[in-house]
Enzyme design. Structure first.
Site, PDB file in Angstrom:
ATOM      1  N   LYS A  21      55.993  33.834 -16.283  1.00 51.91           N
ATOM      2  CA  LYS A  21      55.108  32.905 -15.595  1.00 51.91           C
ATOM      3  C   LYS A  21      55.428  32.901 -14.102  1.00 51.91           C
ATOM      4  CE  LYS A  21      54.603  29.631 -19.451  1.00 51.91           C
ATOM      5  NZ  LYS A  21      54.823  28.230 -19.882  1.00 51.91           N
ATOM      6  N   CYS A  86      42.182  44.502 -10.704  1.00 50.01           N
ATOM      7  CA  CYS A  86      43.006  44.521 -11.912  1.00 50.01           C
ATOM      8  C   CYS A  86      43.310  45.922 -12.417  1.00 50.01           C
ATOM      9  CB  CYS A  86      42.333  43.702 -13.008  1.00 50.01           C
ATOM     10  SG  CYS A  86      42.057  41.986 -12.537  1.00 50.01           S
ATOM     11  N   SER A 120      44.546  29.704 -12.378  1.00 49.13           N
ATOM     12  CA  SER A 120      43.491  30.722 -12.417  1.00 49.13           C
ATOM     13  C   SER A 120      43.320  31.397 -11.063  1.00 49.13           C
ATOM     14  CB  SER A 120      42.157  30.075 -12.828  1.00 49.13           C
ATOM     15  OG  SER A 120      42.278  29.477 -14.101  1.00 49.13           O
ATOM     16  N   GLY A 122      41.773  32.675  -7.742  1.00 52.15           N
ATOM     17  CA  GLY A 122      40.793  32.097  -6.842  1.00 52.15           C
ATOM     18  C   GLY A 122      40.474  33.054  -5.709  1.00 52.15           C
ATOM     19  N   CYS A 217      42.326  33.893 -23.124  1.00 56.44           N
ATOM     20  CA  CYS A 217      42.320  34.294 -21.716  1.00 56.44           C
ATOM     21  C   CYS A 217      43.718  34.734 -21.304  1.00 56.44           C
ATOM     22  CB  CYS A 217      41.896  33.128 -20.830  1.00 56.44           C
ATOM     23  SG  CYS A 217      40.297  32.384 -21.256  1.00 56.44           S
ATOM     24  N   CYS A 218      43.804  35.776 -20.504  1.00 54.58           N
ATOM     25  CA  CYS A 218      45.107  36.226 -20.026  1.00 54.58           C
ATOM     26  C   CYS A 218      45.664  35.231 -19.016  1.00 54.58           C
ATOM     27  CB  CYS A 218      45.000  37.614 -19.401  1.00 54.58           C
ATOM     28  SG  CYS A 218      44.060  37.664 -17.855  1.00 54.58           S
TER      29      CYS A 218
END
Length: 440
Positions: A21, A86, A120, A122, A217-218
């Site tokens: 994380k 990505c 998320s 942005g 969701c990843c």
């Protein structure tokens, strides 16, 4: 890249950090160094053997690749910094492969890393045109735009809704994809999340957009991955053929005009995948039926569903049938995302494509223990970045000889940190910068 003068290129070394994380606990030079040292040690070479490097990251200032690699030595090789959203990691791998395959160098490195903000994704810059403004405006005109929902979730969520409406797949199919990937991830020591969730838990987790729940969701992630590629002469010279993995084909496609139609399926770059996959199969001389294991860009469960169709794993419009038959997991025709995929393994943007290649290399070597796919001959990688770019890679073992890990442990099933000894083996022997030497 597929011409007669393009040399064979082999993956000879791979390595990655754990995906974690984003908490600011580890900075990108540490992540990048760890992955690079592991890949160099896996290849049984040091940084003096690397003649070219492509470094991928999305969030960071320019020349971050040099900042990472100077820790291994200031050898004055070309270092190219890559950002392709990505698909950044696999784009870096494409650049390294071109450098080797064209004959420019005999050995090259692709390194990807990311230190991301929590929450998320942005918009980073608000004072200039957003490169996704074209498709966002089309989507907003057709479906509206939810200010509180992440933009990427809306694009992929609407694409999934479009596929369901057109072909009859259901929200249950999307939830089953996420349940599978979380289950697979429990056996991957590098994964950000290793918890197993029931189908009901996946469906009942908080809604993000449309049919997509949080567990579909990843997450945002920090981490790094590294792949070393070399030509055949280098592989033979260094005695690496038994562990080498041949890149049979690697293709990239960008968007077609279908992106800007009212077909929501196309907003997620569906046509890019179709084009890149067809070309890759042609170059490799195989069909989808020849593949056993796939690392697929499941940033959202909806994209994994769409991609079954786009990769030709099912007839057009029948993506959901692969889920109904169980042909996307162990015991079925394909094992898709044995690593846990982006949904559960994590998605540090610059590292994702290289982590996919790392997993497939380990699978082809037969090193992956409890998550090993049986009888792997061909492996396929799919990495997509909106805006857009899709990279497809097809891999096979260079020969039929088996090989065992030589690092004193199996890196495919144990995510150890690097040691000072590991670093000493990997770094340049003559051109280290003292102030950047690793403090391990």
């Amino acid at each position: 890249m597929s011409g007669a003068n393009f040399n064979k290129v082999y993956v000879v070394g791979v390595g990655m950090s754990k995906f974690i994380k984003p908490r600011g606990e580890v900075d990108y030079p540490e992540f990048g160094l760890e992955a690079a040292v592991k890949a160099l040690n896996d290849a049984k070479i040091n940084y003096d053997d690397i003649k070219y490097a492509a470094c991928g990251y999305v969030y960071g200032d320019s020349t971050a690749g040099q900042r990472v690699l100077y820790q291994l030595g200031m050898t004055q090789i070309p270092v190219i910094n890559v950002n392709n959203n990505c698909s950044t990691g696999s784009t870096a791998l494409l650049q390294a492969r071109i450098a080797v395959g064209s004959g420019m160098v005999d050995c090259a490195m692709a390194l990807g890393f990311e230190r991301m903000a929590r929450g998320s994704l942005g918009v980073t810059f608000t004072d200039r045109t957003n490169p996704m403004d074209h498709v966002t405006m089309v989507m907003a005109g057709e479906k509206g735009f939810e200010p509180k929902a992440p933009g990427a979730a809306q694009i992929f969520g609407n694409a999934g809704i479009g596929y369901m409406e057109k072909y009859g797949s259901t929200e249950e199919h999307l939830a089953k994809i996420a349940e599978k990937n979380h289950r697979h991830s429990s056996k991957n020591p590098y994964s950000q999340f290793r918890d197993i969730y029931t189908l009901d838990q996946v469906k009942q987790s908080p809604k993000v957009y449309g049919p997509l729940t949080k567990l579909q969701c990843c997450p945002t992630s920090d981490g790094a991955g590294c792949v070393i590629v070399a030509n055949e002469d280098f592989v033979k010279k260094h005695g690496l053929m038994d562990q080498a993995v041949e890149i049979c084909a690697q293709t990239m496609a960008t968007d077609s005009p279908r992106l800007l139609t009212t077909d929501a399926i196309q907003w997620a770059g569906f046509d890019m995948t179709v084009t890149a996959a067809k070309e890759a199969y042609k170059i490799a001389g195989i069909t989808p039926n020849d593949v056993q294991v796939i690392e697929l860009h499941d940033c959202f469960s909806a994209n994994e569903l769409l991609t079954y169709d786009a990769l030709g794993l099912t007839p057009p419009g029948k993506a959901h049938t692969i889920i109904d038959s169980g042909d996307n997991t162990y015991g079925g025709k394909y094992v898709i995302n044995p690593s846990g995929g982006l949904i559960s393994k994590g998605h540090p943007l610059g590292a994702t494509g290289l982590a996919q290649c790392t997993e497939l290399t380990w699978q082809l070597r037969g090193w992956t223990g409890d998550r090993q796919v049986p009888n792997v001959k061909y492996a396929l990688q799919h990495n997509v970045g909106l805006g857009g770019a899709v990279v497809i890679g097809i891999y096979k073992k260079a020969n039929g000889n088996t090989t065992q890990p030589h690092l004193g442990y199996n890196p495919a099933i144990e995510a150890r940190p690097i040691t000072q000894e590991d670093y000493n083996k990997a770094c340049s022997k003559s051109k280290r910068a003292e102030f950047l030497e690793a403090k391990l």
